[in-house]
Design a protein around this motif. Structure first.
Motif, PDB file in Angstrom:
ATOM      1  N   SER A   6      52.001  34.163 -12.287  1.00 19.24           N
ATOM      2  CA  SER A   6      51.321  34.725 -13.439  1.00 19.24           C
ATOM      3  C   SER A   6      49.821  34.686 -13.028  1.00 19.24           C
ATOM      4  O   SER A   6      49.543  34.330 -11.768  1.00 19.24           O
ATOM      5  N   GLY A   7      49.170  35.382 -13.759  1.00 18.61           N
ATOM      6  CA  GLY A   7      47.408  35.586 -13.597  1.00 18.61           C
ATOM      7  C   GLY A   7      47.148  36.509 -12.719  1.00 18.61           C
ATOM      8  O   GLY A   7      47.922  37.505 -12.446  1.00 18.61           O
ATOM      9  N   ASP A   8      45.872  36.383 -12.003  1.00 17.85           N
ATOM     10  CA  ASP A   8      45.457  37.593 -11.192  1.00 17.85           C
ATOM     11  C   ASP A   8      45.948  37.328  -9.698  1.00 17.85           C
ATOM     12  O   ASP A   8      45.350  36.588  -9.042  1.00 17.85           O
ATOM     13  N   LEU A   9      47.087  37.767  -9.461  1.00 14.39           N
ATOM     14  CA  LEU A   9      47.970  37.333  -8.230  1.00 14.39           C
ATOM     15  C   LEU A   9      46.935  37.483  -7.005  1.00 14.39           C
ATOM     16  O   LEU A   9      47.090  36.605  -6.142  1.00 14.39           O
ATOM     17  N   ALA A  58      51.770  47.557  -7.930  1.00 13.15           N
ATOM     18  CA  ALA A  58      51.301  46.152  -7.719  1.00 13.15           C
ATOM     19  C   ALA A  58      51.246  45.920  -6.665  1.00 13.15           C
ATOM     20  O   ALA A  58      50.204  45.125  -6.142  1.00 13.15           O
ATOM     21  N   GLY A 117      45.339  40.435  -0.885  1.00  9.55           N
ATOM     22  CA  GLY A 117      46.097  39.239  -1.470  1.00  9.55           C
ATOM     23  C   GLY A 117      46.913  38.663  -0.284  1.00  9.55           C
ATOM     24  O   GLY A 117      47.211  39.482   0.736  1.00  9.55           O
ATOM     25  N   ALA A 121      43.907  37.497  -6.230  1.00  7.14           N
ATOM     26  CA  ALA A 121      42.774  36.412  -6.248  1.00  7.14           C
ATOM     27  C   ALA A 121      43.138  34.974  -6.409  1.00  7.14           C
ATOM     28  O   ALA A 121      42.795  34.358  -5.162  1.00  7.14           O
ATOM     29  N   ARG A 167      43.648  44.596  -2.274  1.00 10.24           N
ATOM     30  CA  ARG A 167      42.601  43.646  -2.857  1.00 10.24           C
ATOM     31  C   ARG A 167      42.931  42.175  -1.726  1.00 10.24           C
ATOM     32  O   ARG A 167      42.583  41.201  -2.144  1.00 10.24           O
ATOM     33  N   GLU A 170      48.248  47.543  -4.814  1.00  8.45           N
ATOM     34  CA  GLU A 170      47.001  46.955  -5.263  1.00  8.45           C
ATOM     35  C   GLU A 170      46.800  45.707  -4.720  1.00  8.45           C
ATOM     36  O   GLU A 170      45.699  45.279  -4.306  1.00  8.45           O
ATOM     37  N   PHE A 171      47.841  44.710  -4.516  1.00  9.84           N
ATOM     38  CA  PHE A 171      47.706  43.439  -3.992  1.00  9.84           C
ATOM     39  C   PHE A 171      47.297  43.527  -2.470  1.00  9.84           C
ATOM     40  O   PHE A 171      46.197  42.851  -1.981  1.00  9.84           O
TER      41      PHE A 171
END
Lengths: 456, 456
Positions: A269-272, A298, A307, A274, A305, A301-302
């Protein structure tokens, strides 16, 4: 009613998984003494939106269905009670496939209008299969394609991250849960959470804990300690029940206390992107598995960013192919025997025109990259490699079907041969699929002939 | 491998239709001597886009699953081969449900956060069901809702037109084909083309001919004549293979020649409202059945354009709920036994907060129209009628499940009690669902307690 299997199909009612009109036509073919040899072609008119290709899947189930189909007493009784006559019931009780099946092997990139499968047989036999073949090949190909898109993003931007199917609960029924696991594996996934699919298809199964485990203890720490007591170094702890970063710190403390090196932690859950970076600060040596809302966009984008992840668990978006949930597979009559010969046929229905005749699909390549396809007449001389393989001839299997892991390897190899511009997630370039001159000429001539007949 | 049923589930592998983590948690519950009584609540966090309500479906299969679940030798062997220990395998071999199930009856309008089902049992039992219950209830409710929207348009703008499910071939696997037929019937359909669904659930089955029938003859006229020879007044002729209006004229000529009064004609392509009016000029006394691209929006437009129809055959859009293919059902732990008492529990995961405790759903009405719901604590005194019914108590069935036709009637009655503003196809008004003061207070207190614990 086979309620013990959720009302799913059993061997007893499986032959009835067809549309009534197939059986009505079959009875009329039989009783009106009109049972010509016919070729049906299974294809999609259009690729789903934002798909530059599809990956074929589902052939193994389709072939097995054709080879083993037989009407049980229960099925025949139901038909007798519903207006079918004795002669036809008798006919069905002896039904056996005597024809030919050609198909694209599973794990092959395919494009609009290319046959995924062609059946040539007495029309009374070939007609029956329409519903089941489209159902199995259509759905599995849809999901293999969705999976392939996710694997492809990882190939381009990632570092070999694992992909595990978490979708069974959100699949459209139990069969979709099973077949999504199989098709996702073909498309490049590494495993599934679905135990039944693992057992049925030999796919690696994984999974550890849900929020309910954590919540069932008064303190999160107790839940982690107890889980590590049970599973030791195999433990993957779900750390986001209350606060993800504090969950990570707790996981670290428990692992240290127990002297365990965790297999991983899961974030759900959440802003994965980050959160994964924050968790990586706490647990730099522990693998992070990322779930919740995962699809190819997703994942893309991960990575953009930065991740941190060792694996992803797509669920709903995978098994429902949410952004493109339908693929309109069709199974069309393309040739029928007249005066002892197989003759091309087509319909003129607006927006639903089909190319006539049994076909050939040739694929050319240059420097290890596919350069284009040509769809032609079955026996036409054309450049490139023939993609359709004869699987059944005169009712007998002539080609072994490959093991699932080999299908998966094939999908990977062939995807990589497809130029990247056709694999873009949005607005992919159209792959070049040409209709051969001979097929185009036949289509034009037949169109003119049918139109002139309508005008009579 | 049960390949003869398309690799669908059988009684042998059905208990394995669950996520591996459920079994991993169950083993740890058993071995770590942590098996408190727990309540899980199945609900949807949000209604799908443009849905002002959902219609519940799938409970019969869910209850039957809970009641009949038992691990076969084959299932136990697979688990033993995959790392589960002897004590747990032994435990599974005796597993039997001893708890309680409360649920909304099938055919009930339901809204976000309202429990569709609550299971209270030792956590080791209740945990196992998550995957299968969400799968069955989620999908069937999705499709019953889609079907209800189509029936509702006909109720408002039409004249009792028939709705027949034509979707099996495009459903996501065979189980979806079966369950879509059942759920669509609950939502207000009149029948299905899927013969197996007709047999399994007692749903009327219909269907006549495909384009392949017409194409299998050299001349369309021969195809119509032969079909009428076989089926007489029962014939529904598909008239759009070459030209719809000329097909209608041919159908008329053949019916006249044979002295048959056709049951109907089917239109499957082109500008359907316009063509239906043209066909009505030719065949004013013959029923027209409309298929191809049918959903609630197409039916709405069909009526707005004064199309002529006795029935519609939705397919892909129905069985995949194409405009909203996912419903994110969840099965969340809301209470767990501590110190001998069932205590509320919840998680704080961002965007995934759940209301704690077993619940009550009360519905109020005025002048035969529903005015709003309140979700409260299970034993709270609240206005309105309780919607949740106890189905199983101490492992025993205490409430009979209704027949399918009664579920269908219930869905109709209750849909009509829902003010029309909540049934709009686009941007429906939000139905009033209130959280009771007691439930809100409990949620707030528990949130503060959990947050303060995290901050420790």
């Amino acid at each position: 009613m086979a309620q013990t299997t959720f009302g799913s199909l059993t061997e007893e009612n499986m032959p009835l998984f067809t549309d009534l009109y197939e059986l009505r036509m079959m009875q009329a073919y039989a009783n009106q003494d009109h049972n010509p040899t016919a070729t049906f072609s299974l294809f999609v008119r259009d690729l789903p939106p934002d798909r530059g290709y599809m990956i074929t899947a589902g052939l193994e189930q389709a072939i097995n269905y054709i080879e083993t189909l037989s009407f049980s007493e229960r099925a025949l009784e139901f038909l007798a009670d519903n207006g079918f006559d004795d002669a036809f019931i008798e006919h069905l009780s002896d039904l056996e496939f005597t024809g030919e099946v050609r198909a694209l092997p599973e794990g092959t990139p395919v494009f609009a209008n290319e046959p995924l499968l062609e059946v040539t047989a007495p029309i009374l036999q070939a007609q029956l299969f329409e519903t089941a073949l489209i159902n199995q090949i259509g759905y599995q190909s849809l999901i293999a394609t969705k999976a392939s898109r996710m694997r492809d993003v990882i190939d381009r931007k990632g570092d070999g991250q694992q992909l595990i199917d978490f979708g069974s609960r959100r699949a459209h029924g139990t069969d979709a849960g099973m077949k999504a696991a199989r098709a996702a594996y073909i498309g490049g996934f590494d495993g599934t959470s679905n135990v039944a699919a693992g057992e049925a298809f030999g796919i690696p199964v994984s999974g550890t804990m849900a929020h309910s485990w954590v919540q069932s203890f008064e303190h999160e720490r107790d839940s982690f300690e107890t889980f590590v007591d049970e599973y030791g170094d195999e433990s993957v702890l779900l750390i986001d029940t209350y606060d993800t970063v504090q969950g990570a710190e707790l996981a670290k403390a428990v692992a240290d206390e127990k002297g365990a090196s965790l297999r991983g932690v899961r974030l759900d859950s959440g802003d994965l992107p980050a959160l994964s970076k924050a968790v990586d600060e706490v647990l730099p040596d522990v693998d992070q598995f990322i779930s919740s809302g995962i699809d190819e966009y997703a994942i893309d984008e991960f990575f953009d960013r930065d991740g941190v992840s060792a694996g992803f668990g797509p669920g709903t978006a995978l098994v429902t192919s949410t952004d493109a949930p339908k693929v309109e597979g069709v199974y069309k009559l393309v040739a029928v025997e007249r005066d002892g010969e197989l003759q091309p046929t087509m319909k003129l229905s607006p927006g639903k025109v089909t190319y006539p005749s049994p076909k050939s699909v040739r694929r050319t390549e240059s420097d290890g990259q596919y350069t284009g396809d040509v769809i032609g007449l079955r026996d036409e001389e054309l450049p490139g490699e023939e993609q359709l393989v004869t699987i059944i001839e005169d009712g007998n299997r002539v080609t072994e079907l490959p093991a699932l892991k080999d299908i998966r390897a094939r999908a990977r190899t062939h995807r990589q041969k497809l130029p990247e511009k056709h694999r873009k997630l949005e607005n992919p370039d159209l792959y070049d699929v040409r209709i051969s001159d001979a097929l185009q000429q036949e289509t034009d001539e037949l169109t003119r002939e049918l139109e002139s007949r309508v005008a009579e």
